[in-house]
Each structure stands twice: as C-alpha cells, then as structure tokens.
Enzyme design. Sequence first.
Site, short mmCIF file in Angstrom:
data_model
loop_
_atom_site.label_atom_id
_atom_site.label_comp_id
_atom_site.label_asym_id
_atom_site.label_seq_id
_atom_site.Cartn_x
_atom_site.Cartn_y
_atom_site.Cartn_z
CG HIS A 64 -0.33 0.15 2.54
ND1 HIS A 64 0.60 -0.74 3.03
CD2 HIS A 64 -0.49 1.10 3.50
CE1 HIS A 64 0.97 -0.36 4.24
NE2 HIS A 64 0.35 0.76 4.55
CG HIS A 66 0.11 4.53 4.67
ND1 HIS A 66 -0.67 3.84 5.55
CD2 HIS A 66 -0.63 5.59 4.24
CE1 HIS A 66 -1.86 4.45 5.66
NE2 HIS A 66 -1.85 5.50 4.87
CG ASP A 68 4.97 2.94 7.23
OD1 ASP A 68 4.10 3.47 6.50
OD2 ASP A 68 4.70 2.06 8.07
CG HIS A 69 4.38 -0.15 4.13
ND1 HIS A 69 4.39 -1.48 4.48
CD2 HIS A 69 3.91 0.52 5.21
CE1 HIS A 69 3.92 -1.61 5.73
NE2 HIS A 69 3.62 -0.41 6.19
CG ASP A 214 0.39 -1.20 7.45
OD1 ASP A 214 1.21 -1.92 8.04
OD2 ASP A 214 0.52 0.02 7.35
CG HIS A 273 3.78 -2.62 10.86
ND1 HIS A 273 2.82 -1.81 11.43
CD2 HIS A 273 4.12 -2.02 9.72
CE1 HIS A 273 2.58 -0.78 10.63
NE2 HIS A 273 3.38 -0.87 9.59
#
Lengths: 307, 307
Positions: A64, A66, A68-69, A214, A273
């Site tokens: 996805h 975001h 941090d990914h 997530d 995570h």
Amino acid sequence: LKPKFELTILGSSSALPTSRRNTTAQVLNHAERFFLIDAGEGTQIRMRQFKIKMPRIDHIFISHLHGDHIFGLPGIINTFNLLGRGKDLHIYAPPELQEFLNAIHNYIFTRLNYEIIFHNLEDGGKKLIYENKLLEVYSFPVSHRVKTWGFSFEEKKQPRKLIKEKIEEYKIPIPWRIRIKNGEDYTDEEGNIYPNEELTTDSPEPRKYVFITDTEYLPSIKSYFNGSVDVLYHESTFLQSELERAKETKHSTAKEAAQIANLINAKKLLLGHFSTRYKDCHKFIEEASSVFDGEIFIVNDGDTFQV
Amino acid sequence: LKPKFELTILGSSSALPTSRRNTTAQVLNHAERFFLIDAGEGTQIRMRQFKIKMPRIDHIFISHLHGDHIFGLPGIINTFNLLGRGKDLHIYAPPELQEFLNAIHNYIFTRLNYEIIFHNLEDGGKKLIYENKLLEVYSFPVSHRVKTWGFSFEEKKQPRKLIKEKIEEYKIPIPWRIRIKNGEDYTDEEGNIYPNEELTTDSPEPRKYVFITDTEYLPSIKSYFNGSVDVLYHESTFLQSELERAKETKHSTAKEAAQIANLINAKKLLLGHFSTRYKDCHKFIEEASSVFDGEIFIVNDGDTFQV
C-alpha cells in the site's frame, strides 16, 4: 532436494523507524530468485548490510501507499540505474504508485536505462499476479485506512521423481518417462503393467509464505487459504491493551494476528510492524501464544527464516 | 564561553550508499539550534542512531536535486507529522524541490499538521538566506551537472564583554553599559574618561563552517570568503588518477578540494562523498596533504567535528 525458500527481514518497525528497526521491507529468496516485499526508507542500505544480491531483484511487491512502505523505492530505482541495469523491473502495486514514481521521476531521474513494468493490484478477492515454473504469487485485499493488499507466495506442486534404478532396471524408454512423472503407470511392449508408486517418489509438499501487513483483524481472508501455510508474517502494531487504538488506526494486535494464524492453519507466525511505544517486544509473543500453538517469532532487521 | 558549534556526519558516500556509508546528510548544532544540510536516504534513521534531537530541526538546507541528497526528505516530513509537529519547517532549496515534495504529498501525506516554508535558492553570487542573533547562513552557486549551491554558516561578531569588577568599581549606570559593549569609552558625570579596553574584553572570534558538495573544481568561489574558514567540508568523489571522470561528471578530486581549502584559508578540511570504487579512503588524505598544510579528515557516518 527442496529449493531455497528463505525470508530476510529488512525492516520491522511500524510508521517510525528506530535506531535498530527500519520501516517495512522484506526480501524472499525462492530458488535464487529474489522478491522484494515493500520498500521502506533505507531498504537498499539494509540489502547492502545483509549482503542481498540487489541486481537479482526483478519483482517488487508493494502492499500500500504509506510512506513507511515505499520511501525506499526511489533510492532503489536510482541505484539500479547507476549500477547499469538493463533488464525490466516489475512492480506489483496499487495503481497510484505509478503516478507517485512518475512525479519523482520528473524531478529526479534524468533517464532510466531500463524499463519499469507496472502491474496494478486489483480488488475482488485473491488474484494470481506472477508465476514461474516453481512459484505462484497471489495478491488479496486486506482492510486498512488506504487500499492495501496481502501477498501469498505458493510453490507449485512439482511432478513425481523417477527412481533411477527402476527406470534402468526396466529399460523404460524416454518418451514414457514424462508420463510416469505425471503419475501414469508404465505398460511395457508385452503389456506388463508397473504401478507408478514402484517407479517414482512423490515430490516434496509445496510450501507457502503469506505476508499480511497494515490491516485490521480480518478473519474473512480464511477463504483464500486451503491446506496449511508454512510461514505467516502478520503485522501486530499493538497489544490487546491498545485494542481501541488498533481499531481506530485499522491495525492488528498480537492476539488478532495469532487468531489469523489459526484460521489459515499457519505452522509458524512471524510478528512485526511494532509501534515504537513498546520497548519490550517479548510481550507480543506472550500474547500471541495464548491463542496460537505453533512457533512464534518477533522479527528483527537482519533475521532470516526458512519457509 | 563560545556556544556549541558542532557538525555531525550522517552520510558520507556519493551516489550509492554502502553498508557503512549513507548518502549525503549532515547536522550542524549551533548553540543548540539544529540545522540539517542535505538529506540522503536514511537521514532520519541516522539521526536516531546518533541521538540527534530531530524535533529541534527547524531549518533544512538542500544543495541540489539529486536523489542521494534528498531521498531522505519525505521520511523526515512524514515523521515530523507523526511526532505531532506544529511549528513551521523552513526548507532552503532549489525552486523545483517544492514541486517534487508537492508531488509526493499528493500521493502520500494525507494532511500535514505543520507548515513547510520554502525558500528558493538564487543565482547571482553569495546570498544571505537565514540569520539569527548569533549566526548567518549564506548560499552560493557552485558548478555541477544540475544547479547546485554551497552553504556558509558564519557566526556574527558579538559585542564586547563587560568586565564585571570594573563596572561595579566605577558604578557605571545601566544605560551606559550597552554603549560600552558596542565599543564606546565611558565618560562619568564629572567628565572623566575611562577607555573601553579597560572596561571590556573582546568577544571571541566568529567561526565559520563552509559546506561544498557536488561541484567541479571552482576556484572562483574564493571571492565569497574573507579572513579564514574554520572548517571546510568539500566533496572529493575521486582521486587525481580519475581526473577525467571527475571532469566528465563535474565532481572534484581530493587534490582539488585541498586547493579550494588553500584558496579560502581553511584551517581544517573534511573530505567526503567518496565514489564506492575506493576501498581505502586513506589515499584521499595523502593526496590532499600534498597540497594543503592544515588538518585533513576523511569523514565517516557518526563522526563529529568542532568548528
């Protein structure tokens, strides 16, 4: 002999990195093909530190959009270029990733020497998004604040193995051998029948690695999995004590991750995570083990796991 | 007592990071105000590792728009948001940086809780771009494949210090004291004159840190510097043996960096931004010391230097 099927953790923190945990990224080595899963900031640096053969990566899977990914992607794309990459790079990601990278591209990359092939992830259940002779990769939607997908890496069942001594003993002609590998009994020219089990051994059980990050607790994903899952990575941003916060932010607790592990018959559960509020991650194992009987691991950057 | 004036190296490699060297970033602590200079990938991670107080950073200076100098910015901006930042963040950068960040913003940042104030760097020589009571920061253009700027951090000359004992002895009234600090002699009510040197000591010599990265050899920058420079950081991507490559890519060699150090009267020379082709960076010191007599250091991630 089974091919290598090894997971290396490149980042294990949630949205904020810590001095020891980068944000999410993992690399999966299946039979010396390298698959990158998510690419938090510093992914390329971790690959150097852990001696991952970066140029071997041809496929990147992004759960996805975001930061941090994905904030490690521009650096990887840049570095591939500087290293003289010519071969295609395949990225499996939410459709908007292409626009995001194009936007960066417009300001930064002067000219890429290789092609990026985008594969848009799709709604509507579990989808085959990649396959080679040995492996299939599936995406499936999970439930987060933005559209997010999980990935399942599933070995294909391979043909049965010929028992060399028997093949020689009965002088079985070459055209027959592939039929026998696929399960047929052998009938010789005189009409004698040799049962397949006498001539072959079964191929190893296919293995399966499932990556889920997530998402809120989502038991409905059970329908995507038959049989067992060798290794499940499931985000556990919180403990049950922060269940309300988990619901608000659409994340999971260690207990919920363990419940998913049960539902899909996982043998081994990897937890990661983690919110930076927790200093002692051992509590995640405690909480998960109250629900799940298999092996449970807290992942750290640099850890490797055999699937 | 002089205020703290301390440089911490966060990244010391050129375009490609290595397992021990991140791409370019530095943080300058002047009197407990923190200034970030460039932001290669992983800058926020290095700040955590080296215990830099990230929320104290209000000013970021970006030399140019190559990935190895800016790919850490999105993560920093994201993290500031997650940490609940409310105060403005000032970024001094080439004009296109704003478009670059807006593009990322459109896909990633849902909503920032704080303002980013962009200050466009300008052509046409040395420009004052920031000042506070103690410090001035200047930008000046250098010469690279894309528009690039260097930065000079220059302490302001402070007023003279009153000698407490003399002030008390002569019962000097408060309104007079600021005039004396600024260098006036003191005249009492009876017309007696007390020379300033008897009442004050000089303030410390202002210090100067100059940051120059990604430029070809550019002796014309001499005109921007009077007096001496306490510490000069100058990129030295190559050794003289790769002078042709340096010219082609508009980078400098260790010898050229040392020549610049001489031209601007640097006392201390820091070398960084090494091409990954060099395993033994000691040769950079050897080469530079054939030209420059002051102290020379090879910078490593985590090193700190007093200006």
